[in-house]
Design a protein around this motif. Structure first.
Motif, PDB file in Angstrom:
ATOM      1  N   TYR A  35       0.804  -1.222   0.000  1.00 52.74           N
ATOM      2  CA  TYR A  35       0.000   0.000   0.000  1.00 52.74           C
ATOM      3  C   TYR A  35       0.839   1.274   0.000  1.00 52.74           C
ATOM      4  O   TYR A  35       0.433   2.284  -0.571  1.00 52.74           O
ATOM      5  N   GLN A  76       1.828   2.601  -3.466  1.00 52.90           N
ATOM      6  CA  GLN A  76       0.811   3.383  -4.169  1.00 52.90           C
ATOM      7  C   GLN A  76       0.751   4.819  -3.647  1.00 52.90           C
ATOM      8  O   GLN A  76       0.491   5.754  -4.405  1.00 52.90           O
ATOM      9  N   VAL A  77       0.979   4.969  -2.339  1.00 55.24           N
ATOM     10  CA  VAL A  77       1.012   6.324  -1.768  1.00 55.24           C
ATOM     11  C   VAL A  77       2.144   7.116  -2.402  1.00 55.24           C
ATOM     12  O   VAL A  77       1.967   8.269  -2.820  1.00 55.24           O
ATOM     13  N   MET A 125      -7.620  -2.159  -7.011  1.00 57.07           N
ATOM     14  CA  MET A 125      -6.410  -1.334  -6.946  1.00 57.07           C
ATOM     15  C   MET A 125      -5.852  -1.047  -8.334  1.00 57.07           C
ATOM     16  O   MET A 125      -5.394   0.066  -8.611  1.00 57.07           O
ATOM     17  N   GLN A 161      -8.019   1.533  -9.779  1.00 54.98           N
ATOM     18  CA  GLN A 161      -8.417   2.533  -8.791  1.00 54.98           C
ATOM     19  C   GLN A 161      -8.488   3.938  -9.382  1.00 54.98           C
ATOM     20  O   GLN A 161      -9.424   4.692  -9.122  1.00 54.98           O
ATOM     21  N   VAL A 181      -6.460   8.584  -3.751  1.00 55.14           N
ATOM     22  CA  VAL A 181      -5.490   7.492  -3.867  1.00 55.14           C
ATOM     23  C   VAL A 181      -4.603   7.469  -2.622  1.00 55.14           C
ATOM     24  O   VAL A 181      -4.337   6.408  -2.041  1.00 55.14           O
ATOM     25  N   SER A 182      -4.172   8.636  -2.178  1.00 52.02           N
ATOM     26  CA  SER A 182      -3.329   8.727  -0.986  1.00 52.02           C
ATOM     27  C   SER A 182      -4.092   8.301   0.264  1.00 52.02           C
ATOM     28  O   SER A 182      -3.571   7.552   1.096  1.00 52.02           O
ATOM     29  N   SER A 237      -4.909   4.419   0.056  1.00 48.98           N
ATOM     30  CA  SER A 237      -3.689   3.628   0.209  1.00 48.98           C
ATOM     31  C   SER A 237      -3.148   3.705   1.632  1.00 48.98           C
ATOM     32  O   SER A 237      -2.679   2.710   2.182  1.00 48.98           O
ATOM     33  N   THR A 238      -3.237   4.901   2.231  1.00 48.65           N
ATOM     34  CA  THR A 238      -2.774   5.050   3.612  1.00 48.65           C
ATOM     35  C   THR A 238      -3.641   4.237   4.569  1.00 48.65           C
ATOM     36  O   THR A 238      -3.130   3.572   5.483  1.00 48.65           O
ATOM     37  N   GLY A 294     -11.243   0.836   1.915  1.00 46.82           N
ATOM     38  CA  GLY A 294      -9.848   0.832   2.312  1.00 46.82           C
ATOM     39  C   GLY A 294      -9.638   0.313   3.724  1.00 46.82           C
ATOM     40  O   GLY A 294      -8.714  -0.461   3.989  1.00 46.82           O
TER      41      GLY A 294
END
Length: 426
Positions: free
Chosen positions: A174, A177-178, A259, A262, A281-282, A285-286, A340
């Motif tokens: 994950y 992606q961040v 994902m 996404q 997205v951030s 992913s977080t 998420g």
């Protein structure tokens, strides 16, 4: 084998360590494999889930879904072959640096080079070609690195070491992606950065784990039986092996389908602009990373204590199913945040128990790298299969992203049920 810590005596080498030979938890092995996983998986997913779709959209916006599916299909075929062949060659490698180290270092260097090449090309054939070669080098890291756990960790410690491995894996899963999302406006720079991070994976893992030489291990003569044992999918006593493979692949595909698409889901289904896409997205992913980390830290040890692998995996599949179904209720952005959180909790449990389950369904530990490489297709293969599933659903649905969510919920539940049918593992 005289020592569980060195595996230095090869006259009685069996490719594994018993509980009596290893009283202490081999933390260095956990750190090495966890860090190695973080540094190959994070960059891979930063590219595959974020930067690759963005690069494709720059080159061919009208056919982006089809091209992403083409890249995923080609990569899946190459990754499957690479896992089996490189895993088998790793099992047979005899060198002063061990069996696994030469492969993970070569894989790290090659992966970095091919991401740089992938960044430089601008035609679809060149994208596909460079992406496929990248898969070969990437899997030279994956299969041998996982086999280190089978080689040098006793069964009673495998849940704990699996949790440490999962900790790195989850951050890569994950966190990549961040990091990737921060380069949506500078895609080329992001891809090169991911390549440089991959370059660190093998060397750092090798330095920490210090694999003993394998020169003294008995060499195998090339015979048909040796070829079948080291380079063919297992046939004998392999029912549980394939239940684990396909069960885990279905669970992972449920999350990677979302994902992998996404960015398009956020733009075409949730209807967010570029700034909103980058923000969500951030956030997503977080959330996935934090919730998964929380569960991955403890789930492997809990699994050891309750002496069960199947129940935790099924619980994880159920949580993933609920999470991925949430956006089907409405296209409001908050549903992706709930997805998420729930999917992250489920996948944290899954990743933590995953490697311990893998090791307990191996038909033959002497072929650990090859068979673990095949089992790892449940993870790496799903990263590739997910976008294919998503693209097929979108195409069949006439461009609608809605049906991705209920279909992925069914896939996750089906995967959990398959794992419950495994007989060898509690």
């Amino acid at each position: 084998m005289k020592s569980a810590n060195t595996n230095a005596s090869f006259s009685g080498w069996s490719g594994s360590v018993s509980d009596s030979q290893q009283s202490k938890i081999p933390l260095k092995i956990g750190i090495a494999t966890g860090l190695g996983a973080l540094l190959w998986l994070g960059p891979y997913l930063g590219v595959n889930a974020v930067l690759l779709p963005a690069k494709v959209e720059q080159i061919a916006p009208g056919n982006k879904a089809t091209i992403v599916a083409l890249l995923a299909t080609s990569a899946m075929i190459i990754a499957t072959l690479a896992n089996v062949i490189i895993g088998g060659l790793s099992d047979l490698t005899r060198s002063r640096w061990g069996r696994r180290t030469p492969w993970i270092i070569a894989g790290s260097i090659g992966s970095c080079v091919m991401l740089v090449v992938f960044n430089m090309v601008s035609s679809i054939p060149a994208l596909v070609g460079s992406w496929c070669v990248y898969q070969i080098f990437l899997n030279a890291i994956v299969a041998p690195l996982i086999a280190v756990i089978s080689d040098r960790v006793a069964p009673m410690h495998r849940g704990t070491i699996s949790s440490i491995y999962a900790f790195g894996y989850v951050i890569g899963q994950y966190g990549g992606q961040v990091v990737g999302a921060q380069f949506l406006t500078t895609v080329g720079t992001g891809i090169v950065v991911m390549g440089l991070l991959t370059l660190l994976s093998g060397p750092l893992a090798a330095i920490i784990m210090r694999e003993p030489p394998s020169i003294g291990m008995p060499k195998k003569q090339f015979t048909w039986r040796m070829f079948v044992q080291n380079f063919i999918f297992p046939i004998h006593d392999a029912g549980d092996f394939y239940l684990a493979l396909f069960g885990k692949m279905l669970i992972s595909t449920a999350t990677t389908a979302i994902m992998g698409y996404q960015l398009y889901i956020l733009s075409d289904y949730i209807l967010l602009n570029t700034g909103g896409q980058q923000k969500y997205v951030s956030i997503i992913s977080t959330l996935l990373m934090i919730t998964a980390i929380v569960m991955s830290i403890s789930s492997g040890t809990i699994s050891d204590r309750i002496k069960s692998r199947k129940i935790p995996v099924f619980v994880s599949a159920l949580m993933v199913a609920v999470g991925v179904f949430m956006p089907a209720f409405t296209n409001a952005p908050w549903t992706m945040i709930v997805y998420g959180a729930l999917a992250g909790l489920g996948m944290g449990i899954f990743f933590s128990v995953d490697q311990a389950l893998n090791l307990e369904v191996l038909p033959n530990e002497q072929n650990a790298a090859k068979d673990l490489g095949i089992l790892n297709l449940a993870n790496t293969g799903s990263q590739i299969l997910g976008p294919i599933v998503a693209a097929s659903i979108v195409t069949i649905a006439g461009g609608s992203y809605y049906w991705i969510f209920p279909v992925c919920a069914v896939l996750s539940l089906a995967g959990g049920i398959l794992v419950l049918f495994i007989k060898r593992v509690k």
